[in-house]
Scaffold this motif. Structure first.
Motif, mmCIF file in Angstrom:
data_model
loop_
_atom_site.group_PDB
_atom_site.id
_atom_site.type_symbol
_atom_site.label_atom_id
_atom_site.label_comp_id
_atom_site.label_asym_id
_atom_site.label_seq_id
_atom_site.Cartn_x
_atom_site.Cartn_y
_atom_site.Cartn_z
ATOM 1 N N LEU A 225 0.823 -1.206 0.000
ATOM 2 C CA LEU A 225 0.000 0.000 0.000
ATOM 3 C C LEU A 225 0.861 1.262 0.000
ATOM 4 N N LEU A 226 1.947 1.242 0.755
ATOM 5 C CA LEU A 226 2.855 2.384 0.756
ATOM 6 C C LEU A 226 3.511 2.538 -0.613
ATOM 7 N N ALA A 227 3.817 1.414 -1.250
ATOM 8 C CA ALA A 227 4.386 1.477 -2.598
ATOM 9 C C ALA A 227 3.359 2.009 -3.591
ATOM 10 N N SER A 228 2.096 1.624 -3.417
ATOM 11 C CA SER A 228 1.034 2.141 -4.289
ATOM 12 C C SER A 228 0.890 3.644 -4.116
ATOM 13 N N GLU A 229 1.022 4.117 -2.895
ATOM 14 C CA GLU A 229 0.972 5.562 -2.650
ATOM 15 C C GLU A 229 2.101 6.276 -3.401
ATOM 16 N N GLN A 230 3.290 5.682 -3.367
ATOM 17 C CA GLN A 230 4.410 6.291 -4.075
ATOM 18 C C GLN A 230 4.197 6.265 -5.588
ATOM 19 N N LEU A 231 3.556 5.209 -6.081
ATOM 20 C CA LEU A 231 3.234 5.160 -7.514
ATOM 21 C C LEU A 231 2.260 6.269 -7.890
ATOM 22 N N ALA A 232 1.301 6.542 -7.005
ATOM 23 C CA ALA A 232 0.367 7.644 -7.245
ATOM 24 C C ALA A 232 1.106 8.977 -7.272
ATOM 25 N N LEU A 233 2.068 9.136 -6.379
ATOM 26 C CA LEU A 233 2.848 10.378 -6.364
ATOM 27 C C LEU A 233 3.688 10.519 -7.633
ATOM 28 N N ILE A 234 4.175 9.387 -8.165
ATOM 29 C CA ILE A 234 4.907 9.437 -9.431
ATOM 30 C C ILE A 234 3.959 9.823 -10.564
ATOM 31 N N ASP A 235 2.713 9.331 -10.510
ATOM 32 C CA ASP A 235 1.717 9.736 -11.514
ATOM 33 C C ASP A 235 1.536 11.245 -11.480
ATOM 34 N N ILE A 236 1.443 11.800 -10.274
ATOM 35 C CA ILE A 236 1.305 13.258 -10.138
ATOM 36 C C ILE A 236 2.552 13.952 -10.678
ATOM 37 N N GLU A 237 3.712 13.397 -10.343
ATOM 38 C CA GLU A 237 4.989 13.976 -10.787
ATOM 39 C C GLU A 237 5.078 14.036 -12.308
ATOM 40 N N THR A 238 4.535 13.015 -12.970
ATOM 41 C CA THR A 238 4.610 12.951 -14.434
ATOM 42 C C THR A 238 3.383 13.566 -15.111
ATOM 43 N N GLY A 239 2.495 14.162 -14.303
ATOM 44 C CA GLY A 239 1.352 14.871 -14.864
ATOM 45 C C GLY A 239 0.139 14.020 -15.175
ATOM 46 N N ASP A 240 0.115 12.767 -14.738
ATOM 47 C CA ASP A 240 -1.023 11.891 -15.009
ATOM 48 C C ASP A 240 -1.968 11.909 -13.803
ATOM 49 N N THR A 241 -2.757 12.986 -13.711
ATOM 50 C CA THR A 241 -3.638 13.177 -12.559
ATOM 51 C C THR A 241 -4.714 12.102 -12.473
ATOM 52 N N GLU A 242 -5.268 11.725 -13.611
ATOM 53 C CA GLU A 242 -6.327 10.722 -13.614
ATOM 54 C C GLU A 242 -5.828 9.381 -13.066
ATOM 55 N N ALA A 243 -4.632 8.997 -13.472
ATOM 56 C CA ALA A 243 -4.064 7.745 -12.973
ATOM 57 C C ALA A 243 -3.817 7.820 -11.472
ATOM 58 N N ALA A 244 -3.368 8.993 -11.002
ATOM 59 C CA ALA A 244 -3.129 9.176 -9.571
ATOM 60 C C ALA A 244 -4.426 9.058 -8.788
ATOM 61 N N LEU A 245 -5.496 9.707 -9.292
ATOM 62 C CA LEU A 245 -6.796 9.631 -8.612
ATOM 63 C C LEU A 245 -7.312 8.196 -8.567
ATOM 64 N N ALA A 246 -7.180 7.484 -9.672
ATOM 65 C CA ALA A 246 -7.647 6.096 -9.714
ATOM 66 C C ALA A 246 -6.854 5.228 -8.740
ATOM 67 N N ARG A 247 -5.566 5.483 -8.650
ATOM 68 C CA ARG A 247 -4.743 4.682 -7.744
ATOM 69 C C ARG A 247 -5.101 4.966 -6.287
ATOM 70 N N TYR A 248 -5.346 6.242 -5.983
ATOM 71 C CA TYR A 248 -5.735 6.592 -4.613
ATOM 72 C C TYR A 248 -7.104 6.000 -4.260
ATOM 73 N N GLN A 249 -8.008 5.961 -5.224
ATOM 74 C CA GLN A 249 -9.313 5.341 -4.961
ATOM 75 C C GLN A 249 -9.137 3.856 -4.648
ATOM 76 N N ASP A 250 -8.227 3.199 -5.372
ATOM 77 C CA ASP A 250 -7.956 1.786 -5.098
ATOM 78 C C ASP A 250 -7.380 1.606 -3.691
ATOM 79 N N ILE A 251 -6.523 2.526 -3.302
ATOM 80 C CA ILE A 251 -5.934 2.461 -1.961
ATOM 81 C C ILE A 251 -7.022 2.598 -0.904
ATOM 82 N N LEU A 252 -7.950 3.514 -1.124
ATOM 83 C CA LEU A 252 -9.022 3.732 -0.147
ATOM 84 C C LEU A 252 -9.935 2.509 -0.026
ATOM 85 N N GLY A 253 -10.030 1.738 -1.073
ATOM 86 C CA GLY A 253 -10.889 0.562 -1.040
ATOM 87 C C GLY A 253 -10.215 -0.690 -0.521
ATOM 88 N N ASP A 254 -8.957 -0.585 -0.139
ATOM 89 C CA ASP A 254 -8.227 -1.761 0.328
ATOM 90 C C ASP A 254 -8.574 -2.079 1.778
#
Length: 232
Positions: free
Chosen positions: A164-193
């Motif tokens: 889960l911590l690694a997934s959070e970092q992947l979401a932050l990388i999505d934000i870093e690379t400008g892929d906001t939609e991917a970051a939001l989707a990843r965070y939603q998956d984290i919230l559902g875990d």
């Protein structure tokens, strides 16, 4: 008849006693050897426990002495000069050393310390995984985002305690690379875990709101509004 029976019993008992003595003389050394082995084994275990305890205490004293040094760089240098004596001790020592190296702004040295620990097959897997995770965190802005993504992807696999911590970092990388939609989707998956922790939930909710999104209904174990302290 009673005297005869008594005499026979006495003779029988004497014969049995003689047979027992003969067996003891013939095989008694085996029983003595087994007893010595048991006593020796117990003594050896106690000695090993005492040595391990003394070793741990010596390591703790050495680390405390190193951490008492005022200058951060000097603390890191003092820690590198300590001999751990055990795999677990070496892992803890390496992480403390990397932390002090990072505080001293010697990021390359901290990354090198953690990377060395992450590939050390003598330490338990959890230490190697944590070391790799910490190293990747320090590599932000140093190592290419795609390369870090591959490493975090490996840590985010099912069954990994840091997923889960690694997934959070992947979401932050999505934000870093400008892929906001991917970051939001990843965070939603984290919230559902089901294994979501409260701290991670709070961070995920805050980032989702900061990105202009809103938590999907039923994706968290507790109401999203309550996480922010609002009334519903």
């Amino acid at each position: 008849m009673s005297n005869t029976d008594s005499f026979i019993d006495e003779v029988t008992e004497e014969v049995r006693r003689d047979q027992l003595y003969k067996m003891l003389r013939r095989y008694g050394w085996i029983a003595a050897l087994v007893l010595l082995l048991i006593i020796g084994g117990v003594a050896w275990l106690e000695i090993r426990k005492a040595q391990a305890r003394a070793q741990a205490e010596a390591l703790g004293d050495a680390m405390l002495a190193a951490l008492s040094v005022d200058d951060t760089a000097d603390r890191a240098q003092a820690l590198t000069g300590i001999s751990a004596g055990s795999a677990e001790g070496a892992a803890v020592l390496a992480m403390m050393t990397a932390a002090e190296q990072a505080k001293a702004d010697d990021i390359p040295a901290a990354i090198a310390t953690l990377d060395q620990l992450s590939v050390d097959g003598d330490v338990p897997a959890i230490y190697r995984q944590v070391a790799q995770f910490k190293s990747l965190i320090l590599q932000s802005g140093v190592t290419d985002a795609d390369e870090r993504r591959l490493s975090f992807d490996a840590l985010a696999q099912p069954g990994n305690p840091l997923r889960l911590l690694a997934s959070e970092q992947l979401a932050l990388i999505d934000i870093e690379t400008g892929d906001t939609e991917a970051a939001l989707a990843r965070y939603q998956d984290i919230l559902g875990d089901a294994e979501l922790t409260q701290d991670l939930q709070q961070r995920a909710l805050q980032v989702i709101v900061a990105l202009g999104g809103s938590p999907e209904a039923g994706t968290t174990g507790q109401d999203a509004g309550l996480s922010f302290g609002t009334d519903n």
